[in-house]
Design a protein around this motif. Structure first.
Motif, PDB file in Angstrom:
ATOM      1  N   GLY A 118      60.255  85.602  60.287  1.00 39.34           N
ATOM      2  CA  GLY A 118      61.339  86.332  60.963  1.00 39.34           C
ATOM      3  C   GLY A 118      61.803  85.647  62.227  1.00 39.34           C
ATOM      4  O   GLY A 118      62.896  85.060  62.272  1.00 39.34           O
ATOM      5  N   GLU A 119      60.940  85.683  63.250  1.00 36.62           N
ATOM      6  CA  GLU A 119      61.319  85.093  64.542  1.00 36.62           C
ATOM      7  C   GLU A 119      61.598  83.592  64.414  1.00 36.62           C
ATOM      8  O   GLU A 119      62.385  83.032  65.163  1.00 36.62           O
ATOM      9  N   GLY A 120      60.948  82.957  63.457  1.00 31.82           N
ATOM     10  CA  GLY A 120      61.094  81.510  63.262  1.00 31.82           C
ATOM     11  C   GLY A 120      62.424  81.104  62.651  1.00 31.82           C
ATOM     12  O   GLY A 120      62.668  79.908  62.444  1.00 31.82           O
ATOM     13  N   ILE A 168      48.539  88.297  54.863  1.00 28.04           N
ATOM     14  CA  ILE A 168      50.005  88.295  54.905  1.00 28.04           C
ATOM     15  C   ILE A 168      50.486  89.209  56.024  1.00 28.04           C
ATOM     16  O   ILE A 168      50.147  90.398  56.065  1.00 28.04           O
ATOM     17  N   ASP A 169      51.243  88.619  56.931  1.00 26.88           N
ATOM     18  CA  ASP A 169      51.822  89.356  58.045  1.00 26.88           C
ATOM     19  C   ASP A 169      53.141  89.973  57.567  1.00 26.88           C
ATOM     20  O   ASP A 169      54.139  89.267  57.392  1.00 26.88           O
ATOM     21  N   GLU A 170      53.109  91.283  57.324  1.00 32.69           N
ATOM     22  CA  GLU A 170      54.308  91.999  56.858  1.00 32.69           C
ATOM     23  C   GLU A 170      54.882  92.851  57.987  1.00 32.69           C
ATOM     24  O   GLU A 170      55.558  93.847  57.731  1.00 32.69           O
ATOM     25  N   VAL A 171      54.596  92.450  59.225  1.00 27.30           N
ATOM     26  CA  VAL A 171      55.064  93.242  60.372  1.00 27.30           C
ATOM     27  C   VAL A 171      56.596  93.380  60.346  1.00 27.30           C
ATOM     28  O   VAL A 171      57.132  94.464  60.570  1.00 27.30           O
ATOM     29  N   GLN A 172      57.267  92.272  60.047  1.00 29.02           N
ATOM     30  CA  GLN A 172      58.735  92.328  59.997  1.00 29.02           C
ATOM     31  C   GLN A 172      59.272  92.518  58.575  1.00 29.02           C
ATOM     32  O   GLN A 172      60.255  93.209  58.355  1.00 29.02           O
ATOM     33  N   GLY A 175      55.919  80.062  62.487  1.00 28.23           N
ATOM     34  CA  GLY A 175      55.483  81.439  62.242  1.00 28.23           C
ATOM     35  C   GLY A 175      55.474  82.203  63.555  1.00 28.23           C
ATOM     36  O   GLY A 175      55.545  81.607  64.642  1.00 28.23           O
ATOM     37  N   PHE A 176      55.397  83.517  63.451  1.00 26.95           N
ATOM     38  CA  PHE A 176      55.259  84.346  64.665  1.00 26.95           C
ATOM     39  C   PHE A 176      54.354  85.524  64.344  1.00 26.95           C
ATOM     40  O   PHE A 176      54.598  86.262  63.394  1.00 26.95           O
ATOM     41  N   HIS A 177      53.306  85.694  65.166  1.00 29.62           N
ATOM     42  CA  HIS A 177      52.362  86.771  64.885  1.00 29.62           C
ATOM     43  C   HIS A 177      52.092  87.678  66.073  1.00 29.62           C
ATOM     44  O   HIS A 177      51.282  88.599  65.961  1.00 29.62           O
ATOM     45  N   ALA A 227      47.805  94.548  65.173  1.00 31.55           N
ATOM     46  CA  ALA A 227      47.412  94.498  63.758  1.00 31.55           C
ATOM     47  C   ALA A 227      46.919  93.089  63.419  1.00 31.55           C
ATOM     48  O   ALA A 227      45.887  92.921  62.753  1.00 31.55           O
ATOM     49  N   ASN A 228      47.635  92.077  63.904  1.00 27.90           N
ATOM     50  CA  ASN A 228      47.218  90.699  63.617  1.00 27.90           C
ATOM     51  C   ASN A 228      45.926  90.339  64.342  1.00 27.90           C
ATOM     52  O   ASN A 228      45.097  89.591  63.822  1.00 27.90           O
ATOM     53  N   GLU A 229      45.782  90.866  65.551  1.00 23.36           N
ATOM     54  CA  GLU A 229      44.551  90.653  66.318  1.00 23.36           C
ATOM     55  C   GLU A 229      43.357  91.166  65.502  1.00 23.36           C
ATOM     56  O   GLU A 229      42.341  90.483  65.360  1.00 23.36           O
TER      57      GLU A 229
HETATM   58  C1  LIG Z   1      55.975  88.757  61.747  1.00 22.18           C
HETATM   59  C2  LIG Z   1      55.625  89.381  63.064  1.00 22.18           C
HETATM   60  N1  LIG Z   1      54.342  89.569  63.376  1.00 22.18           N
HETATM   61  C3  LIG Z   1      53.969  90.140  64.541  1.00 22.18           C
HETATM   62  C4  LIG Z   1      54.909  90.523  65.473  1.00 22.18           C
HETATM   63  C5  LIG Z   1      54.465  91.160  66.768  1.00 22.18           C
HETATM   64  O1  LIG Z   1      54.714  92.503  66.726  1.00 22.18           O
HETATM   65  P1  LIG Z   1      54.705  93.387  68.074  1.00 22.18           P
HETATM   66  O2  LIG Z   1      55.872  92.957  68.885  1.00 22.18           O
HETATM   67  O3  LIG Z   1      54.803  94.809  67.575  1.00 22.18           O
HETATM   68  O4  LIG Z   1      53.412  93.121  68.750  1.00 22.18           O
HETATM   69  C6  LIG Z   1      56.260  90.345  65.184  1.00 22.18           C
HETATM   70  C7  LIG Z   1      57.275  90.734  66.173  1.00 22.18           C
HETATM   71  O5  LIG Z   1      58.389  90.310  66.170  1.00 22.18           O
HETATM   72  C8  LIG Z   1      56.623  89.760  63.961  1.00 22.18           C
HETATM   73  O6  LIG Z   1      57.911  89.551  63.642  1.00 22.18           O
END
Ligand SMILES: Cc1ncc(COP(=O)(O)O)c(C=O)c1O
Length: 377
Positions: free
Chosen positions: A183-185, A211-215, A126-128, A98-100
């Protein structure tokens, strides 16, 4: 041994789950406060989710994106109900994907307008994701180690420091990309003031806000999207993890004008948004929308209980909480696991709690008993 050694696995084999509990191959029960890292939003064996899987598996699992897909339309409609303006949705299979797509979309949007604004401001810690684009957007040197050179075009700023953002923006900047709670950070929250100023910079300098709302998305913080707690008008939002309740699906939501830059043939995914994941995702989204007040209530209760432990700084919102114990927390995770509580340690010293959104106060009490014991060892 047949697998890559890229994961540091804990020595437990879960074979079954029910509600907020997991069971290992010896029949031992565990209270799950990790939910597959914010994935199992509805817990385990949710009857509506499992029924949707079974019914759709019998009807149609996959169809190529070369053909119309009404299941994607339905999920997109549900997601756009929560978006602040008219938008469009693209489906993929994970957060990194999604971020890609979001990174590609930023570049394409500006190229379509004849501008060389390919750079994106991202934030330290950050983590993406782990693919080259999303990894390059991840401003943490430890994740880049051994994989350089990274993709060009990312400028790093400090979270909650608007001066550092002003400094990072230049005439090639096309977007600012961030998690409103990293999150990961280490469960690091953006302040309301900082986000207000960030929106202001985006408006003044005509930058896209990603905005990265993955987590943080899918109800995790008590709103459907975490950015809805603030006055933000993102151009692009990315989503994955909780979206499929355990099945792999990711999504990019973009303001219509931005989304239309991805014209026919510009981007794609073989599996993205297949009928099976979309049918399930529709069920998950509808149930999560109904759970939002519950997440706020149980989240506040949990936060108070964590604060009462007086074991460190409590961070986060809703059911995305962290406890920074100021020392390595991997032992605490192992000891909790031995006592039947699944949690996680991130950024070295932050215990991270991401229970299924159906968790109840009695489960919080159960977790707190274990944490109290383990933290006093
Ligand atoms: C904020 C955020 N973006 C992107 C990702 C990457 O997601 P995925 O592991 O599904 O590729 C994560 C995974 O922890 C994440 O926390």
């Amino acid at each position: 041994m047949h697998l890559f050694e890229n994961y540091r696995c804990l020595p437990v084999r879960f074979i079954r789950g029910e509600g907020v509990y997991l069971y290992d191959d010896k029949g031992k029960r565990y209270l799950d406060f990790l939910a597959g890292i914010a994935v199992n939003t509805l817990g385990y064996a949710d009857p509506d989710l499992t029924e949707a899987i079974c019914l759709q598996a019998k009807r149609l699992i996959h169809v190529s994106n070369l053909f119309e897909n009404p299941w994607q339309e339905e999920v997109a409609k549900e997601l756009l109900e929560e978006f602040w303006t008219k938008g469009r949705v693209f489906f993929c299979n994970s957060g990194a994907e999604a971020n890609e797509a979001a990174i590609k979309l930023v570049r394409k949007y500006w190229r379509d307008r004849g501008e060389d604004r390919y750079r994106i401001v991202v934030f330290k810690n950050g983590f993406h994701g782990r693919t080259y684009g999303s990894l390059s957007a991840t401003a943490q040197p430890k994740f880049h180690e051994g994989f350089q050179p990274m993709l060009e075009g990312f400028d790093w700023a400090d979270l909650n420091d608007i001066a550092s953002v002003e400094k990072a923006v230049n005439d090639k900047t096309g977007a600012i990309m961030l998690e409103v709670i990293q999150g990961e950070g280490g469960v690091n929250e953006c302040t309301e003031e900082f986000l207000k100023e960030l929106q202001d910079i985006c408006d003044r300098k005509n930058l896209l806000l990603v905005i990265d709302e993955v987590q943080t998305g899918m109800g995790r913080t008590g709103r459907f999207f975490a950015h809805q707690h603030y006055k933000l008008n993102p151009d692009i939002v990315t989503l994955a993890k909780g979206l499929g309740g355990g099945l792999p699906i990711g999504a990019v939501i973009a303001r219509e004008e931005v989304a239309l830059s991805m014209g026919p043939g510009s981007h794609g995914s073989t599996f993205g948004g297949n009928p099976l994941v979309c049918e399930v995702s529709k069920v998950v989204i509808r149930k999560v929308k109904r759970l939002l007040p519950h997440v706020e209530e149980v989240g506040s209760y949990f936060k108070e209980k964590l604060q009462a432990l007086k074991a460190g700084k409590v961070k986060g919102r809703g059911l995305m909480l962290g406890l920074d114990i100021g020392r390595d927390c991997s032992e605490v995770v192992k000891k909790s696991l031995e006592r039947g509580l699944v949690i996680n340690c991130t950024a070295g010293s932050v215990l991270r709690f991401l229970p299924p959104l159906i968790v109840e106060k009695k489960h919080v009490d159960e977790a707190i008993v274990v944490l109290e014991e383990v933290l006093s060892l």
